[in-house]
Design a protein around this motif. Structure first.
Motif, short mmCIF file in Angstrom:
data_model
loop_
_atom_site.label_atom_id
_atom_site.label_comp_id
_atom_site.label_asym_id
_atom_site.label_seq_id
_atom_site.Cartn_x
_atom_site.Cartn_y
_atom_site.Cartn_z
N ALA A 80 25.66 1.26 5.22
CA ALA A 80 26.59 0.24 5.71
C ALA A 80 26.48 -1.05 4.90
N GLY A 81 25.82 -0.98 3.75
CA GLY A 81 25.58 -2.17 2.93
C GLY A 81 24.10 -2.38 2.73
N GLN A 82 23.76 -3.53 2.17
CA GLN A 82 22.36 -3.79 1.85
C GLN A 82 21.50 -3.95 3.09
N LEU A 83 20.27 -3.41 2.99
CA LEU A 83 19.28 -3.52 4.05
C LEU A 83 18.17 -4.47 3.60
N GLU A 84 17.88 -5.44 4.44
CA GLU A 84 16.79 -6.38 4.18
C GLU A 84 15.46 -5.70 4.50
N ALA A 85 14.47 -5.84 3.61
CA ALA A 85 13.20 -5.14 3.81
C ALA A 85 12.04 -5.96 3.25
N LEU A 86 10.85 -5.58 3.67
CA LEU A 86 9.60 -6.13 3.15
C LEU A 86 8.75 -4.96 2.66
N TYR A 87 8.31 -5.06 1.42
CA TYR A 87 7.63 -3.96 0.72
C TYR A 87 6.27 -4.42 0.23
N LEU A 88 5.27 -3.60 0.48
CA LEU A 88 3.93 -3.87 -0.02
C LEU A 88 3.46 -2.70 -0.87
N ASP A 89 3.18 -2.98 -2.14
CA ASP A 89 2.66 -1.96 -3.05
C ASP A 89 1.15 -2.14 -3.18
N LEU A 90 0.44 -1.05 -3.29
CA LEU A 90 -1.02 -1.08 -3.44
C LEU A 90 -1.43 -0.10 -4.54
N GLU A 91 -2.34 -0.51 -5.38
CA GLU A 91 -2.89 0.41 -6.37
C GLU A 91 -3.82 1.40 -5.67
N GLY A 92 -3.77 2.65 -6.10
CA GLY A 92 -4.65 3.65 -5.54
C GLY A 92 -4.39 3.98 -4.09
N ALA A 93 -3.14 3.79 -3.64
CA ALA A 93 -2.79 4.03 -2.23
C ALA A 93 -2.96 5.51 -1.87
N LYS A 94 -3.31 5.73 -0.60
CA LYS A 94 -3.48 7.11 -0.13
C LYS A 94 -2.17 7.69 0.42
#
Length: 211
Positions: free
Chosen positions: A14-28
């Motif tokens: 329905a259009g753009q979704l606002e989000a919060l993203y966290l990237d981690l090195e070596g994530a499980k």
């Protein structure tokens, strides 16, 4: 290591979704978190959603939380049904494209429990193997067909015993009738929004992510 979430926008149906993203090195693994009722003030910044995000982060998971259509800066208007599941599917696809080899865990709180569970069934039907589904004070009355849930991976249902929004007995009966293996965790002296009990929620979720 930077542990702060990054604001992102995801292309949704329905259009753009606002989000919060966290990237981690070596994530499980990766964790997608679905927020509560969008027409009753539910957003990705809800304190239960924030607690689940921090818990997943602390367990070593890449996280993504997002606002459904019509919430915050997300385009569109609320559908209160399959439209929000469509939004969650778009968020899951975005996460999967970035991290094709990491196992996926889904979280849903209240209305988001319905969204996450229905999304899990959709993803499984497309060949995705979910690691874990957490349904917190879930709106089980919205799940018309329990067979629509994912049938593989772990399933944990966490229900406050004095929930004033979702009838605990409804959740207990739903759990009793559910044929697939799962665990039901009851939180004593706890209302729907986990006032004063967010630490208890984290203490239940964290070891189940760390195993």
């Amino acid at each position: 290591m930077l542990m702060r979430e990054t604001p992102v926008f995801i292309d949704g149906p329905a259009g753009q979704l606002e989000a919060l993203y966290l990237d981690l090195e070596g994530a499980k693994g990766v964790a997608l978190i679905c927020h509560p009722n969008p027409v009753q003030g539910g957003t990705m910044l809800n304190k239960v959603i924030s607690t689940l995000q921090r818990t997943a982060r602390d367990a070593g998971y890449i996280t993504l939380r997002f606002n459904y259509r019509g919430v915050g800066a997300s385009a569109g208007s609320s559908d209160m049904g399959q439209g929000e599941v469509d939004d969650a599917e778009a968020a899951a696809s975005w996460l999967r494209e970035k991290h094709p080899d990491l196992p996926m865990t889904l979280f849903g709180f209240s209305f988001g429990g319905f969204v996450a569970a229905t999304l899990g069934g959709r993803l499984e039907a497309k060949g995705e193997t979910l690691a874990h589904l957490f349904m917190v004070a879930p709106a089980v009355m919205r799940i018309a067909d329990p067979s629509a849930l994912p049938q593989n991976g772990s399933l944990t249902v966490i229900q406050p015993e004095t929930d004033e929004v979702v009838d605990p007995q409804l959740v207990y009966a739903w759990s009793d009738a559910l044929s697939r293996p799962h665990e039901l965790l009851k939180v004593a002296e706890c209302g729907h929004f986990f006032h004063g009990k967010l630490t208890d929620l984290k203490d239940l979720v964290l070891p189940r992510l760390s195993n």
